[in-house]
Design a protein around this motif. Sequence first.
Motif, short mmCIF file in Angstrom:
data_model
loop_
_atom_site.label_atom_id
_atom_site.label_comp_id
_atom_site.label_asym_id
_atom_site.label_seq_id
_atom_site.Cartn_x
_atom_site.Cartn_y
_atom_site.Cartn_z
N THR A 62 0.89 -1.10 0.06
CA THR A 62 -0.03 0.02 0.03
C THR A 62 0.95 1.35 0.10
OG1 THR A 62 -1.62 -1.34 1.50
CG2 THR A 62 -2.03 1.10 1.14
N THR A 63 0.64 1.98 -0.98
CA THR A 63 1.33 3.49 -0.86
C THR A 63 1.02 4.53 0.01
OG1 THR A 63 -0.05 4.49 -2.54
CG2 THR A 63 1.44 3.08 -3.54
N VAL A 64 1.73 5.47 0.32
CA VAL A 64 1.38 6.57 1.10
C VAL A 64 0.18 7.30 0.65
CG1 VAL A 64 2.26 8.76 1.91
CG2 VAL A 64 3.91 6.60 2.11
N ASP A 65 0.18 7.42 -0.66
CA ASP A 65 -1.17 8.22 -1.33
C ASP A 65 -2.36 7.29 -0.84
OD1 ASP A 65 0.42 10.22 -2.31
OD2 ASP A 65 0.84 9.49 -3.97
N GLU A 66 -2.29 6.00 -1.15
CA GLU A 66 -3.54 4.96 -0.59
C GLU A 66 -3.85 5.08 0.96
OE1 GLU A 66 -2.91 1.61 -4.20
OE2 GLU A 66 -1.46 1.53 -2.45
N LEU A 67 -2.69 5.12 1.66
CA LEU A 67 -2.82 5.02 3.06
C LEU A 67 -3.42 6.57 3.37
CD1 LEU A 67 0.21 3.68 4.42
CD2 LEU A 67 -2.06 2.59 4.50
N LEU A 68 -3.07 7.61 2.79
CA LEU A 68 -3.56 8.88 2.95
C LEU A 68 -5.41 8.87 2.55
CD1 LEU A 68 -0.94 11.44 2.02
CD2 LEU A 68 -1.66 11.04 4.45
N LYS A 69 -5.54 8.36 1.56
CA LYS A 69 -6.94 8.29 1.19
C LYS A 69 -7.60 7.39 2.12
CE LYS A 69 -10.06 6.85 -2.73
NZ LYS A 69 -11.14 6.99 -1.72
N ILE A 70 -7.28 6.12 2.62
CA ILE A 70 -7.90 5.49 3.58
C ILE A 70 -8.13 6.39 4.95
CG2 ILE A 70 -7.82 3.44 5.09
CD1 ILE A 70 -6.06 2.09 2.73
N ALA A 71 -7.16 6.94 5.22
CA ALA A 71 -7.24 7.90 6.56
C ALA A 71 -8.63 8.90 6.10
CB ALA A 71 -6.04 8.49 6.75
N ASP A 72 -8.44 9.44 4.90
CA ASP A 72 -9.53 10.74 4.67
C ASP A 72 -10.99 9.77 4.83
OD1 ASP A 72 -10.38 13.15 3.93
OD2 ASP A 72 -10.74 12.22 2.14
#
Length: 186
Positions: A1-11
């Motif tokens: 999982t990329t950082v961008d994907e993790l940021l989207k999940i967090a959002d």
Amino acid sequence: TTVDELLKIADDVGLAVPLDKGYGHGKLVEELWEHLVGSKLDEPVSPIEYVPPQPQLAWKSEAGWQNESVPIAGYVDLSAFDSSGFPHIITTNWSEGTTTYAWKDASGWKTEPVTVSGYGSSIALDQAGEPHMIMNNKEYDGVSYVWRQGGAWQSETVPGLMYTDVIAYDANGVPSMLSYQWEQKT
């Protein structure tokens, strides 16, 4: 999982991530775990480290591999050995948020709480055999250089470092640290 994907999940789950902190992959996973799972647990548990009930120290001798229990609970960070070959370690008890210095001598194991806030990351002994260590602060956005002098723990902030794992001394007794920074990918 990329950082961008993790940021989207967090959002998506309503977790506010401070973008100015430069959280990387590991820190984002930790924050998501705490948000989604940590509040549902009955006891504190670290999402990134397993805290063994009793760490083991292993070494190789002429007779083969040997091991023994270290009489303190906590995640064992890097160890150092003194001029007599005795081990010195630091342990972090994540559930209690404490760090302990432990060492062995001819009479057995000794322990002492480290009275500086943070998580022990690495230990080295100076030429006199005194412990020096790195402590990452509890938010993982700062580092302290910690040493014992006259029986009391001393510390100073190391500017410009975010997370550090290794401390060592050169032949002149000058400390060096290996550090890495978390970067926010956009």
